[in-house]
Design a protein around this motif. Structure first.
Motif, PDB file in Angstrom:
ATOM      1  N   UNK A   1      26.036 -19.810 -82.582  1.00 28.62           N
ATOM      2  CA  UNK A   1      26.565 -21.578 -83.418  1.00 28.62           C
ATOM      3  C   UNK A   1      26.613 -22.671 -83.133  1.00 28.62           C
ATOM      4  N   UNK A   2      25.516 -23.505 -83.306  1.00 25.94           N
ATOM      5  CA  UNK A   2      26.083 -24.655 -82.436  1.00 25.94           C
ATOM      6  C   UNK A   2      27.403 -25.685 -82.389  1.00 25.94           C
ATOM      7  N   UNK A   3      27.603 -26.235 -81.690  1.00 26.56           N
ATOM      8  CA  UNK A   3      29.242 -26.505 -81.067  1.00 26.56           C
ATOM      9  C   UNK A   3      29.533 -27.370 -82.123  1.00 26.56           C
ATOM     10  N   UNK A   4      28.208 -27.846 -83.298  1.00 22.74           N
ATOM     11  CA  UNK A   4      28.650 -28.999 -83.984  1.00 22.74           C
ATOM     12  C   UNK A   4      29.870 -28.324 -85.220  1.00 22.74           C
TER      13      UNK A   4
END
Lengths: 1035, 197
Positions: B145-148
């Motif tokens: 998953x992207x860091x956000x």
């Protein structure tokens, strides 16, 4: 110096010299220059030497000489003397190997009698027992080979020794004790297998078994340079053959093997399971009856608690082998073997669906396909329990689990008893099928399940459907009426059911109907066809739209050859009435699509017997007449080129297998299309007849279907020049222009013989048309050039070597260079009209030739090109490479990689990027070394292509293009990620490791891509890269 | 078997019954109700395409629409993880379930951080490997998953005898980090993740 002196001198340092000396002696013996007696006498001195090494070498000399003497030089008496002499030498502990070689040589020069063989064996064993006292492998090996030869040639003599002397075998076995060398072991196993199989081993069975089983499991691993050429598998195979050689071993083999089955080593377990299976197959039913249940108790464990899938498979094979062996015996033991199995499986079914219930199903399924008897016992043993459990089951999941047991069992039953079309493994007259007693109950359960379960119970309904399909296939099981009911259920699902989820049930129902159509075509035609037809309206003017799924399903049925012609007939009739009743264009197109789909599926049938069908009269003629007519018989849909394309394809598939005579009836009407209008008032002969030019699309397909020797409506050169002129008119619609260009390709490829090709091409290449004239170049002429080249390259015309350079020169054209560059992709692109099936000339090497003529030229020109025209070369290159098989590309990989990398920098050329990445992926796969030195530049370009700067794109919105950072489309982004994922897989760790941090970090951007598909690729790619530094510590 | 499995005989779901996204291109609900069977009758690269009029890739224009990361996507990421005990996926063992995945949007308009909460259901209440499974899910999501996104993995309430203790372990950043330093444990997790596509 005498020969022996020379030999002794050379022995250690000059093997070849020594061999030559021996050869010289042998020749002298043959020429009678040397008497055997003298030779032996001469050797005497050395045989009596104090030095053991000298004695041994002397024996080696004698053995070598004997092996080199031609047949028949030595008399029987001489051979006997030599044999006795050699035997006497056995008392000397030196030179054993050479003695064995000498004996082997003597044996090759004349057969021995029993007494001599027995004496030799006795003396040999007596003097060298046990063999392990000789430390050199090279000493022992000739002895083993010699004994192996004797075993092979003098079986009776050796066997008599065993029969005469009770302790011989034991002594013989002990002789080989302690052998460790793999080469020798191969021979030992082969020697011992003879007594195992042929001798009455009684009391020595255990001793003999232990002699080989001591080596189990084989853990030998060949040394890196492998001087022996023997693999562990060779040893394993021979050892297994020994273990399974005689049923006398059973009392020792099974306990020992089962004991080793508890090993923690997977390799050992694998060997054990294979040895068990082999033994079960060889030991015979009477022996196996004693061990069957013990074996079941051990083997089941490997299946019920799968550790490794291949072990489970081997264990299943073992269980099946037991059933197979027992089937050869009486019924009693088979029953007592199957009883505990069915009992235990029934217990597991109680809490289906679990891992163990699935495993139980696997067991039953594997065993029951062994024979009719086994199938019947198992069906009778488990079906009643399963049906009871089914009735009392509380959850759908459980019912599904139970059905998933039943369906494969029916399948196994069919394997044994056959289906309607073919007999099973049990032959044409098998015993009664036990399934008959259960068919009513099975039918009821599954029919109810399929009809009554809610649509969301996908897997349950799939299981029911699968079961019903199997039941309907089983040979002579159901009546046509019962099968008809099943068919009805299936087509009801196809036709009436609401779409749900992935529509797995609907798909399965259609496929099941096709399968039943293969078994029982008539029943399907009677039951299902009327139902389908009822759902297809004659006209859809009332706005009805639900017909398409039905039409699709019906067209699929055409795939079954038994009902193919009926499907075609019904579709054709539907089409006629739809046109008559003014149905909408959408419906007409759908019907044509269905017809084409069905014809495509049956095209093989049409090829095989083109004359037998009346499709030409019934389908082609009427539809062509509709196309060209101007009254009501021509539906409105025929105003669309895409519809005409369908019509053309339908005609093509029917016409192309016809004979020339038949084709000639239509070839004269190629452009007139039976309209009655004279040809010279129509396109393309009348070049400006644009308003009625749409039928050119149909004509193209007709032209494609014709054989080479069909008669064209006018001279081929006239036709070509007309079409060339016609295709250049600016007012043409795109499809009509493309269709006309294809006609040029077809004409040049098919209808111009090699001899007149030059003459026909002349007006095109020179005046009046002058295609390659730089000043006249325009997009229309460029299209014609490529259409011509396409025709020529497929037939590998020699003219290519002059035409390609002219074409390549256009790439630097300031105005049209780019257009030309884009054309290159058309050259080798697969084509659905220029095909072998359409009687075109397709040379098998055309891709090689074009590659050789184009690619090196492009790469050189690229270097010299101006910066403005460089992209043109890259575009052209990608167009060529896109369709090139990789084994051709591979030759030039080194040259291509830098160009491909630069292609990734081109702005706005997404198709080029896509092709470049695809080629790079193939290079990574096949020739990773070619990319190695460019790793850094490849990685950063792929990252740039695959990641969109989200923030920038978000803020600037659609004006992002202005900022220069145009994102590649999702497909290209995904592809770049797939390629990037290959990098760590294909390149060495030390090459990629320096980039890991950067890649992993930048990929977080791609993880947040706007498209799901791209994110999916990014996740995979990132996972690959995260593994990079971990690869090392896996072992 | 020498390894004593906590649950040697788990219940297995059929792949057809697992939640899945309807095949997207088809799910655009064709007006005619067909499945697209006839769409490929005419090959994509047929003569009717004209490659000369510039690059045709602008047809890929649906790049504009954004497909957000949703619960199903999280499910697809983690359901293919293998169970450490059985060669079966967490999805087919119903250890991870679609209704137990929650995506919580950013708490304030200024924050960009969303939270993914996954509740896992061990096959039996005393499963000793629940922590390992939780850790595996966590590692997978952090990689994918992207860091956000902030990842939160828990044992579903009431499905495990010591769910509180396990949850504490899974929620403690330092303990998670320490666990991931452990070579053997990482080996197990790597094996679990090796079946992920």
């Amino acid at each position: 110096m005498s020969d022996i002196q020379q030999y002794l001198l050379d022995y250690d340092k000059n093997k070849r010299g020594a061999a030559a000396t021996a050869q010289q002696t042998a020749t002298r013996l043959e020429k009678r220059e040397l008497k055997l007696l003298d030779l032996v006498q001469e050797l005497g001195e050395y045989f009596n030497s104090e030095d053991g090494a000298v004695r041994s070498k002397t024996m080696a000399y004698l053995a070598e000489v004997l092996a080199l003497v031609p047949q028949k030089v030595l008399s029987l008496q001489q051979r006997n003397l030599l044999c006795d002499f050699t035997l006497s030498r056995l008392e000397d502990s030196e030179g054993l190997g050479s003695c064995a070689k000498a004996l082997t040589a003597l044996e090759e020069r004349g057969k021995w009698d029993h007494e001599r063989v027995q004496k030799i064996v006795e003396t040999l064993l007596h003097n060298s027992h046990p063999l392990r006292q000789y430390k050199q492998q090279s000493e022992r090996y000739p002895v083993l080979r010699f004994i192996d030869t004797l075993m092979a040639k003098y079986r009776d003599a050796l066997r008599a020794m065993h029969d005469d002397k009770p302790d011989f075998l034991s002594y013989f076995i002990a002789y080989f004790d302690g052998e460790k060398d793999p080469r020798n072991l191969m021979v030992v196993f082969s020697i011992l297998r003879v007594p195992m199989i042929e001798w009455n081993i009684g009391a020595n069975a255990q001793e003999l078994f232990d002699a080989v089983f001591n080596y189990f499991p084989i853990t030998f691993r060949p040394p890196p340079d492998d001087p022996y050429g023997i693999t562990a598998q060779d040893l394993k195979d021979r050892l297994r053959d020994c273990i399974s050689s005689t049923s006398d071993f059973a009392p020792y083999a099974f306990p020992a093997l089962l004991d080793k089955l508890d090993s923690t080593s997977m390799n050992t377990k694998r060997d054990v399971l294979q040895a068990i299976t082999a033994s079960v197959a060889e030991y015979g039913p009477r022996t196996i009856a004693l061990y069957s249940i013990t074996l079941w108790d051990a083997l089941k464990f490997e299946i019920l608690n799968v550790q490794e899938e291949d072990l489970a498979k081997d264990a299943l094979k073992g269980l099946a082998a037991i059933a197979k062996t027992l089937s050869k015996g009486t019924t009693g033991p088979l029953n007592s073997y199957l009883r505990p199995i069915t009992k235990e499986c029934n217990e597991h079914f109680e809490d289906a669906p679990t891992k163990q219930s699935q495993a139980s199903a696997r067991i039953l399924n594997t065993i029951s396909s062994i024979s009719a008897e086994v199938t019947n016992i198992i069906l009778a043993g488990v079906l009643p329990t399963i049906f009871t459990l089914f009735q009392t089951a509380e959850t759908m999941a459980k019912r599904r689990g139970l059905l998933e047991v039943v369906v494969p069992l029916i399948h196994a039953d069919i394997e044994v008893f056959g289906d309607w079309k073919s007999v099973g493994t049990a032959g044409p007259h098998p015993a009664a099928n036990a399934l008959v007693q259960f068919k009513d109950q099975a039918l009821e359960i599954m029919s109810n399940g399929l009809t009554n379960a809610p649509p969301k119970e996908v897997s349950f309904r799939l299981a029911c459907l699968g079961g019903l399909l199997q039941l309907s296939k089983a040979r002579e099981l159901l009546s046509d009426k019962e099968i008809g009911n099943i068919i009805q259920q299936f087509h009801a699902i196809v036709i009436h059911e609401e779409s749900h989820g992935k529509d797995e049930v609907k798909d399965a129902a259609i496929n099941a109907l096709v399968e039943i159509a293969h078994q029982k075509p008539q029943v399907v035609i009677e039951k299902a066809f009327p139902a389908f037809m009822a759902q297809l309206p004659d006209t859809d003017t009332d706005g009805q739209t639900g017909y398409l799924p039905v039409l699709e399903a019906f067209a699929k049925l055409g795939g079954e050859e038994k009902v193919f012609s009926t499907v075609i007939l019904r579709l054709k009739n539907k089409f006629s009435s739809a046109v008559q009743q003014n149905a909408s264009s959408a419906y007409v197109v759908a019907l044509l699509s269905a017809l084409l789909y069905a014809l495509n599926q049956g095209s093989e049938q049409l090829e095989q017997n083109p004359e037998s069908s009346s499709y030409y009269q019934d389908i082609v003629l009427p539809i062509i007449k509709r196309t060209s007519s101007s009254d009501d018989s021509r539906p409105k849909a025929f105003d669309e080129e895409s519809t005409l394309d369908l019509v053309g394809r339908i005609c093509n598939i029917i016409i192309r297998p016809l004979s020339v005579e038949q084709q000639n009836q239509i070839s004269v009407e190629l452009y007139t299309l039976f309209s009655g209008t004279p040809q010279n008032e129509l396109s393309p002969i009348k070049t400006d007849a644009i308003e009625k030019s749409k039928t050119m699309v149909v004509s193209t397909h007709l032209l494609a279907s014709l054989r080479k020797d069909a008669i064209l409506p006018c001279e081929v050169n006239l036709l070509i020049s007309s079409v060339v002129a016609f295709s250049q008119q600016p007012a043409l619609s795109l499809p009509v222009r493309s269709a006309s260009l294809r006609q040029i390709s077809l004409l040049l490829n098919k209808f111009v013989p090699a001899s007149s090709l030059k003459t026909i091409m002349d007006p095109l290449l020179n005046s009046p048309i002058d295609l390659f004239n730089l000043d006249k170049l325009d997009p229309f002429r460029i299209r014609i050039i490529f259409a011509c080249l396409k025709a020529l390259l497929l037939r590998n015309s020699p003219s290519l070597s002059t035409l390609y350079p002219k074409l390549l020169a256009f790439l630097s054209h300031p105005k049209y260079g780019k257009t030309v560059a884009h054309g290159f992709t058309t050259l080798l692109q697969p084509d659905d009209l220029l095909t072998k099936a359409n009687h075109c000339l397709i040379n098998g090497l055309h891709k090689q030739k074009s590659f050789a003529l184009l690619v090196p030229n492009i790469t050189t020109s690229f270097r010299e090109a101006t910066p403005e025209t460089k992209p043109n070369y890259l575009i052209a290159l990608s167009g060529v490479l896109k369709w090139m098989p990789f084994d051709i590309v591979v030759e030039e990989v080194g040259l291509l990689v830098p160009l491909l990398l630069q292609s990734l920098d081109l702005q706005g050329e997404e198709a080029v990027k896509e092709a470049a990445i695809t080629t790079l992926m193939s290079i990574l796969g096949e020739r990773p070394d070619a990319v190695k030195e460019h790793a850094g530049s490849l990685i950063s370009r792929l990252l740039n292509t695959s990641t969109v700067d989200i923030k920038k794109a978000g803020e600037v919105g659609k004006s992002a293009e202005g900022s220069g950072g145009v994102a590649a489309p999702p497909r290209v982004r995904g592809l770049a990620l797939k390629c990037l994922a290959l990098v760590p897989e294909k390149l060495k760790q030390e090459v990629v490791l320096p980039y890991r941090r950067q890649v992993v970090k930048r990929l977080t951007g791609a993880l947040d891509d706007r498209k799901r598909e791209v994110r999916f690729c990014a996740v995979r790619c990132r996972a690959r890269w995260l593994e990079v530094d971990e690869v090392g510590d896996e072992d | 078997m020498e390894i004593d499995k906590d649950n040697a005989n788990p219940t297995i779901l059929n792949p057809s019954d697992l939640p899945s996204r309807r095949r997207e291109p088809l799910a655009k609900q064709r007006d005619d109700g067909g499945s697209g069977l006839f769409d490929h009758l005419v090959p994509a690269y047929n003569y009717l395409n004209d490659p000369f009029d510039g690059p045709a890739s602008s047809g890929d224009s649906d790049d504009g629409s954004v497909e957000d990361i949703d619960e199903q996507e999280i499910y697809d990421l983690i359901s293919s993880i293998s169970d450490p005990e059985h060669p079966l996926s967490l999805g087919s063992l119903a250890v991870v379930n679609l209704p137990d995945i929650f995506i919580q949007p950013p708490t304030s308009p200024r924050s960009a951080i969303s939270t993914v909460l996954v509740e896992i259901t061990p096959t039996i209440t005393h499963c000793s490997l629940a922590t390992v499974i939780g850790l595996g899910v966590r590692v997978r999501l952090e990689q994918a998953l992207p860091p956000r996104f902030r990842v939160d993995v828990r044992i579903k309430k009431g499905t495990h005898s010591t769910d509180d203790a396990v949850n504490k372990q899974l929620g403690d950043k330092e303990r998670v980090a320490a666990a991931l330093e452990n070579g053997t444990l990482m080996g197990v997790i790597r094996k679990m993740l090796s079946t992920c596509e």
